[in-house]
Design a protein around this motif. Structure first.
Motif, short mmCIF file in Angstrom:
data_model
loop_
_atom_site.label_atom_id
_atom_site.label_comp_id
_atom_site.label_asym_id
_atom_site.label_seq_id
_atom_site.Cartn_x
_atom_site.Cartn_y
_atom_site.Cartn_z
N VAL A 31 0.87 -1.25 -0.15
CA VAL A 31 0.07 0.13 -0.02
C VAL A 31 0.93 1.46 0.21
CG1 VAL A 31 -1.75 1.51 1.29
CG2 VAL A 31 -1.94 -1.40 1.19
N ILE A 32 1.97 1.25 0.80
CA ILE A 32 2.79 2.46 0.91
C ILE A 32 3.56 2.64 -0.44
CG2 ILE A 32 5.13 3.39 1.86
CD1 ILE A 32 4.00 1.68 4.68
N MET A 33 3.88 1.52 -1.12
CA MET A 33 4.49 1.59 -2.33
C MET A 33 3.46 2.35 -3.50
SD MET A 33 6.73 -1.88 -2.42
CE MET A 33 7.14 -1.55 -4.32
N SER A 34 2.17 1.87 -3.51
CA SER A 34 1.30 2.28 -4.40
C SER A 34 1.03 3.75 -4.10
CB SER A 34 -0.10 1.64 -4.10
OG SER A 34 -0.02 0.17 -4.36
N ILE A 35 1.11 4.09 -2.90
CA ILE A 35 0.80 5.74 -2.55
C ILE A 35 1.90 6.31 -3.06
CG2 ILE A 35 0.57 7.26 -0.72
CD1 ILE A 35 -1.21 5.16 0.96
N GLY A 36 3.24 5.88 -3.03
CA GLY A 36 4.39 6.57 -3.26
C GLY A 36 4.56 6.85 -4.71
N ILE A 37 4.25 5.73 -5.51
CA ILE A 37 4.30 5.75 -6.89
C ILE A 37 3.32 6.76 -7.48
CG2 ILE A 37 3.80 4.56 -9.05
CD1 ILE A 37 5.16 2.06 -7.65
N ASN A 38 1.91 6.95 -6.95
CA ASN A 38 1.04 7.76 -7.43
C ASN A 38 1.05 9.16 -6.61
OD1 ASN A 38 -0.78 6.05 -9.32
ND2 ASN A 38 -0.31 4.68 -7.51
N LEU A 39 1.88 9.30 -5.79
CA LEU A 39 1.85 10.49 -4.74
C LEU A 39 1.89 11.85 -5.73
CD1 LEU A 39 1.72 11.48 -1.97
CD2 LEU A 39 4.18 11.48 -1.78
N PRO A 40 2.84 11.87 -6.56
CA PRO A 40 2.76 13.06 -7.70
C PRO A 40 1.54 13.55 -8.14
CG PRO A 40 4.88 11.91 -8.19
CD PRO A 40 3.90 11.02 -7.15
N LEU A 272 8.73 -10.25 -3.08
CA LEU A 272 9.30 -9.62 -4.07
C LEU A 272 8.49 -9.47 -5.25
CD1 LEU A 272 13.33 -9.98 -3.86
CD2 LEU A 272 11.77 -8.06 -2.99
N ALA A 273 7.87 -10.69 -5.79
CA ALA A 273 7.05 -10.65 -6.81
C ALA A 273 5.65 -10.05 -6.59
CB ALA A 273 6.66 -12.32 -6.84
N ALA A 274 5.27 -10.17 -5.37
CA ALA A 274 4.21 -9.25 -4.90
C ALA A 274 4.61 -7.79 -5.19
CB ALA A 274 3.54 -9.61 -3.63
N TYR A 275 5.69 -7.37 -4.84
CA TYR A 275 5.79 -5.83 -4.84
C TYR A 275 6.13 -5.43 -6.15
CZ TYR A 275 6.91 -6.09 0.20
OH TYR A 275 6.87 -6.13 1.38
N ILE A 276 6.80 -6.47 -7.02
CA ILE A 276 6.80 -6.13 -8.50
C ILE A 276 5.63 -6.25 -9.24
CG2 ILE A 276 7.87 -7.31 -10.83
CD1 ILE A 276 9.97 -8.49 -9.07
N VAL A 277 4.51 -7.04 -8.83
CA VAL A 277 3.25 -6.70 -9.09
C VAL A 277 2.49 -5.54 -9.28
CG1 VAL A 277 0.87 -7.69 -9.50
CG2 VAL A 277 2.90 -9.25 -9.69
N VAL A 281 1.71 -2.68 -11.93
CA VAL A 281 0.10 -2.15 -12.02
C VAL A 281 0.03 -0.71 -11.96
CG1 VAL A 281 -2.07 -2.48 -10.89
CG2 VAL A 281 -0.92 -4.56 -11.26
N ASN A 282 0.93 -0.41 -10.98
CA ASN A 282 0.69 1.36 -10.71
C ASN A 282 1.38 2.00 -11.75
OD1 ASN A 282 -0.50 1.91 -7.88
ND2 ASN A 282 0.72 0.22 -7.51
N MET A 283 2.35 1.51 -12.49
CA MET A 283 3.23 1.93 -13.52
C MET A 283 2.35 2.02 -14.80
SD MET A 283 5.89 3.41 -12.39
CE MET A 283 7.15 3.54 -11.26
N THR A 284 1.53 1.30 -14.92
CA THR A 284 0.70 1.02 -16.21
C THR A 284 -0.66 1.88 -16.00
OG1 THR A 284 -0.49 -1.04 -15.38
CG2 THR A 284 1.46 -1.31 -16.87
N LEU A 285 -0.98 2.37 -14.77
CA LEU A 285 -1.87 3.56 -14.72
C LEU A 285 -1.80 4.57 -15.80
CD1 LEU A 285 -2.55 3.45 -11.00
CD2 LEU A 285 -3.90 2.26 -12.59
N PRO A 286 -2.74 5.11 -16.32
CA PRO A 286 -2.64 6.19 -17.42
C PRO A 286 -1.80 7.36 -17.11
CG PRO A 286 -5.01 5.53 -17.41
CD PRO A 286 -4.61 4.78 -15.92
#
Length: 443
Positions: A31-40, A272-277, A281-286
């Motif tokens: 969840v923290i990784m998802s928030i960090g990727i989408n934080l900007p 790690l596989a879960a984190y990579i997924v 997934v977050n990187m492929t968001l528009p």
């Protein structure tokens, strides 16, 4: 290997994967990784980013009547044209009516900021030395670097355009002068005869290689830190609870140690596989995919050779540190003493990580990185950096791998002797003399 080894592997992996603490920690980090990727993107939605910043200026009738080359009205007009030509304009200019005097004008501009009509305003002052007015941007914010940098670039562009127009230069020459210079950077390979890895890469490929190096280094560091602590704490917990005495009656100590290492490796791979997924997934968001494509980042540009070598160094680096963590865990009887015991191994991994992050990524060809790529505790990090960002000879790569494999065998042999002697030594942490004496007894 008999069934006892695989029993330990299965038990270790299932025990950790089913543990609530492991599942909760994995979910929280994801969840923290998802928030960090989408934080900007999240910040931009709440801060209004993406909309042009409103900049006020004094709309003076007296200034319009002047015939000088650089009047404030003409500069603002050129700035308007400059930003309107952008796909997503960064700034827009809002005229503020002339109040009749300098003090009244300043007050009117401040009132526009107070009323949220504009975010800030610009003022112009004569500067005979440069031939272009001195420009000042004023706002309530302490550091408006985004606006000031954008204005600086725009003012330089409109100044050049105004000078070109005033010189009567033809449209063809004007196009030549204003067209940006194209500069490409391409990595070359000078060591093909000596068995070089790279064959020359474009700037897009280099950017993708750097991203790959970053990911591999961070993944290796996380794997070592997570699995190392889990291996050592698992062995120490079993030893302190006397479960170890029951375990070694069914499984030989060496099989128990390597079974736990392999079991924890499977657990870390799953994590790690879960984190990579989550990352993919977050990187492929528009909102993120558009940003990545703007930087020329694409999975199609990943160098297969770099990926293969990176995985090889990842695996060897993991097992090198895992054997050391297992050995240390076996000689500690209390979990509260474990942190201090594993500190030297943790510092070794940290040293390799920081050398590559703060030195290797900026200077992959430096002597420090070259030397570190042959030191087994640092080479899993350093050689990946060299492979991704420079062009090391093939013999150096395989020499580094050979040294690393030899180190794994040596550390595995030593760790096995320490583990076999240490699992049944209780009480205070044994001294080196006591440990060597116990190791000799198991020869």
């Amino acid at each position: 290997m008999n069934n006892g080894f695989w029993t330990v592997v299965g038990f270790t992996a299932k025990n950790k994967l089913r543990g609530k603490a492991f599942l909760v920690t994995t979910i929280i980090i994801a969840v923290i990784m998802s928030i960090g990727i989408n934080l900007p993107y999240i910040i931009s939605q709440f801060s209004g980013e993406g909309k042009p910043t409103a900049v006020g200026y004094l709309d003076s009738a007296a200034d319009k009547a002047q015939s000088q080359l650089f009047t404030s009205t003409r500069i603002v007009s050129l700035l308007d044209a400059y930003y309107e030509a952008q796909e997503k304009p960064e700034l827009k200019f809002v005229p503020i009516a002339d109040a009749g005097s300098a003090d009244a004008n300043e007050q009117a501009l401040k009132q526009a900021v107070s009323d949220d009509l504009v975010d800030g305003y610009i003022g112009f002052a004569p500067d005979p030395e440069s031939g272009f007015p001195a420009v000042t941007y004023k706002s309530e914010s302490l550091m408006e670097t985004k606006v000031s940098q954008s204005l600086s670039t725009a003012l330089q562009a409109v100044k050049m355009e105004a000078v070109i127009d005033s010189g009567g230069i033809s449209d063809e020459l004007k196009a030549v002068l204003t067209k940006p210079i194209k500069l490409d950077t391409v990595q070359i390979s000078t060591g093909e005869g000596a068995g070089s890895i790279g064959n020359g890469k474009s700037s897009e490929q280099q950017g993708m290689d750097m991203a790959t190096v970053y990911v591999i280094i961070f993944m290796l560091f996380m794997a070592i830190m997570i699995s190392g602590q889990m291996i050592a704490s698992e062995i120490t917990a079993e030893k302190s609870s006397r479960v170890m005495e029951i375990l070694i009656t069914s499984v030989a100590p060496l099989k128990a140690m390597f079974g736990k290492i392999l079991g924890m490796f499977l657990v870390v791979l799953a994590q790690l596989a879960a984190y990579i997924v989550v990352i993919v997934v977050n990187m492929t968001l528009p909102q993120n995919a558009d940003t990545l494509s703007g930087y020329g980042i694409s999975l199609d540009l990943i160098d297969p050779a770099l990926l293969v070598y990176a995985i090889l160094f990842f695996l060897t680096g993991f097992f090198l540190f895992a054997t050391l963590f297992a050995a240390v865990g076996s000689i500690v009887s209390r979990t509260e003493d474990l942190g201090q015991a594993v500190l030297p191994i943790t510092m070794l991994s940290l040293a390799g990580f920081y050398i590559c992050i703060f030195s290797g990524l900026n200077s992959p060809g430096s002597m420090l990185i070259k030397v570190s790529s042959f030191i087994p505790f640092f080479s899993p990090y350093a050689m990946v950096v060299r492979l991704g960002l420079s062009d090391p000879p093939l013999w150096q790569v395989w020499l580094s791998i050979a040294i690393l494999l030899a180190s794994i065998l040596a550390c595995g042999w030593l760790s096995a002797k320490i583990y076999r002697a240490g699992v049944l030594m209780y009480g205070k942490k044994p001294s080196m003399k006591e440990l060597f004496k116990a190791m000799r007894a198991y020869r």
